[in-house]
Design a protein around this motif. Structure first.
Motif, short mmCIF file in Angstrom:
data_model
loop_
_atom_site.label_atom_id
_atom_site.label_comp_id
_atom_site.label_asym_id
_atom_site.label_seq_id
_atom_site.Cartn_x
_atom_site.Cartn_y
_atom_site.Cartn_z
N LEU A 57 0.85 -1.20 0.00
CA LEU A 57 0.00 0.00 0.00
C LEU A 57 0.88 1.24 0.00
O LEU A 57 1.92 1.28 0.67
N ASP A 58 0.47 2.24 -0.79
CA ASP A 58 1.21 3.51 -0.83
C ASP A 58 0.48 4.52 0.06
O ASP A 58 -0.57 5.03 -0.31
N SER A 60 0.93 7.45 0.60
CA SER A 60 0.79 8.81 0.09
C SER A 60 -0.40 8.95 -0.86
O SER A 60 -0.67 10.03 -1.37
N GLU A 61 -1.15 7.85 -1.07
CA GLU A 61 -2.45 7.96 -1.75
C GLU A 61 -3.47 8.44 -0.73
O GLU A 61 -3.62 7.82 0.33
N PRO A 62 -4.21 9.52 -1.05
CA PRO A 62 -5.07 10.16 -0.04
C PRO A 62 -5.97 9.24 0.77
O PRO A 62 -6.10 9.40 1.96
N GLU A 63 -6.60 8.23 0.13
CA GLU A 63 -7.56 7.42 0.89
C GLU A 63 -6.99 6.07 1.34
O GLU A 63 -7.71 5.25 1.89
N ALA A 64 -5.72 5.84 1.05
CA ALA A 64 -5.15 4.51 1.29
C ALA A 64 -5.24 4.09 2.76
O ALA A 64 -5.56 2.94 3.08
N ARG A 96 5.98 13.94 -0.03
CA ARG A 96 4.77 13.16 -0.34
C ARG A 96 4.62 11.98 0.62
O ARG A 96 3.54 11.74 1.15
N ASP A 100 2.87 14.05 3.67
CA ASP A 100 1.49 13.77 3.27
C ASP A 100 1.04 12.39 3.76
O ASP A 100 -0.08 12.24 4.26
N GLY A 101 1.92 11.39 3.63
CA GLY A 101 1.55 10.03 4.06
C GLY A 101 1.18 10.00 5.53
O GLY A 101 0.17 9.41 5.93
N TYR A 104 -2.16 11.85 6.03
CA TYR A 104 -3.31 11.05 5.59
C TYR A 104 -3.65 9.98 6.62
O TYR A 104 -4.82 9.71 6.90
#
Lengths: 324, 324
Positions: A57-58, A60-64, A96, A100-101, A104
């Motif tokens: 899983l990444d 830094s993807e907003p909904e991850a 990111r 960001d990660g 999030y």
């Protein structure tokens, strides 16, 4: 007790997973389920006596992060980060993932808290890179965060968010500033601090190692085993005594390169020491000159976090855990 | 010399604009053009001897800041923020404006830097709210940022970003931690600190004012005129001597409420003082108990930032600038 490890494929994440597989107890309770997450799918531990789920899983993807909280883990270890060298080389990637990660993840917990009052313990691994020169003789618990790298900046921001989200009651956070981990097993990562480990690890394996800095350089260390101990203690320590200051410098061992080398000599003799080749690197010397050398981590010690006894113990732990 | 003021409709932004209209010099050079931006369109100053553009813009829109940089302003004053009380009441709004808005601005500058080497001076107004209890007797330049509000957290994060973007060479940033501004003219804003001003402002205007805390409460003040002086000095100070620590606690005046009241008595007599009505408010008392009381801002003093002489001067400035 359910736990989630984000960044489980990294060195510290793997060590923590191994330890939990061998002793499935967390915060005084039996571990029932463990979710392991990283940008590449982590390996499940051998012979674990609890349910294990692994996931790529990444963050830094907003909904991850939302998907990681479906099972409402009681304890979340957030170890995921782009390391210092790479964060410096790739400005956008560092922000990111590391900023960001982290945000999030914290936001996903806040949403879950809003939905049903969910309030997990969050253990965030910060770093001594939140500090920058000039330093006092030993960095105390009230010294300012003035990072000299983008990585240190991102970790310092993570600490601030952790404190604010905890103060608001969205989760129960604790940040632990890890010393430089030595001896790192395996291949070097992109951290500029790699040589602190390699000048011990390679000679112990009969191989040459390069020392790019002066022997007078002093630095702050903990073994991988001590780091796992910090994480496990952070999962169970009473956070009410932390007040609003949710991040702590961990205890460690302050030694010079010369002292590292003498510990190597005591463990493996002159032949091992002779494998260290001096090759001064002005770039690395400049980076390292900005790094902390010594700490006075009273708060962490008072809360029961314990360091390695000395660098000899750090060498011995490497031999026991990696070479036997 | 072109300048941009973001947050120009706020009290400090208006004072700065007025001052520039009267003395159109910035960093030792003639001011040619001034862009004034806020979430509501700011008023252009009367009789300015330079080009003025006003614009309404929401900095928390991801691409909004880019348009502000088309003229490549030499100096950017970033004063825009949701104040402490509102950031505490509306978690998401505070982070959206104070964190995301600041980051979008810094990112837009970085993009412009990448395009043509643009590298403006960025003056960021931070706050003493980056500090939290327990405090030393006077907060020195190496004391940790441990905010106790979301506003203080967002300002501390802004400071970290400012330092990292400056270190990378994307812009030449300086952060100034403003003391509480007194006496604030006009209607109170949503800041919990409003009473520090109103207990002087209202009695001077012949009106009753409410004092919600004990007279022993000590706090850290600067006049609006001193604040404008800090901003103008920050626009011209040599930042090379700042090193990596780009944010500074500004000098100020440390007085108790009792001392404030005695300054009012000296300026306007017992009749004015009699207009202060004690109405203890446990909520405000609790918030204020976590605020800084006194500083030892050696670095800023060494760099030539100058405070008001005492609270009598702060009262006199209010009378001169607002009541005459």
């Amino acid at each position: 007790m359910k736990a989630l490890i984000i960044g489980a494929a990294g060195m510290v994440g793997r060590k923590l997973t191994e330890r939990l597989a061998n002793q499935p107890v967390l915060a005084g309770q039996a571990l029932d389920a463990l979710m392991l997450v990283d940008v590449i799918e982590p390996q499940a531990p051998q012979g674990a006596d609890f349910a294990v789920e692994t996931r790529a899983l990444d963050l830094s993807e907003p909904e991850a992060a939302t998907a990681l909280l479906e099972e409402r883990p009681d304890i979340i270890f957030h170890l995921a980060a782009i390391v210092s060298g790479e964060s410096e080389a790739d400005f956008e990637k560092g922000y990111r993932i590391n900023l960001d990660g982290t945000r999030y993840l914290f936001e996903a917990i806040r949403q879950a808290h809003g939905a049903d009052g969910y309030c997990p313990r969050v253990v965030f691994t910060s770093s001594i890179a939140v500090f920058g020169t000039p330093f006092p003789e030993a960095i105390g618990d009230e010294f300012l965060n003035a990072p000299l790298t983008s990585y240190g900046t991102q970790k310092a921001i993570g600490e601030l968010l952790l404190a604010d989200y905890s103060r608001r009651g969205f989760f129960d956070g604790i940040g632990i500033r890890l010393p430089t981990i030595a001896i790192r097993p395996g291949a070097p990562n992109k951290a500029a601090s790699g040589f602190f480990s390699s000048i011990i690890r390679e000679p112990l394996a009969g191989q040459e190692a390069i020392l790019p800095v002066e022997e007078s350089v002093r630095h702050w260390f903990a073994s991988p085993r001590a780091a796992v101990g910090f994480l496990l203690h952070a999962a169970e320590v009473d956070t009410t005594s932390l007040g609003a200051r949710r991040s702590l410098s961990m205890p460690g061992v302050s030694v010079t390169i010369a002292e590292e080398i003498e510990a190597l000599r005591r463990a493996a003799g002159d032949k091992a020491v002779a494998l260290i080749r001096r090759e001064p690197d002005p770039t690395i010397m400049k980076i390292v000159a900005g790094w902390p050398q010594n700490f006075d981590p009273q708060r962490a010690i008072g809360l029961g976090f314990t360091a390695d006894r000395d660098f000899d113990e750090i060498v011995r732990i490497h031999i026991e855990d990696e070479l036997s």
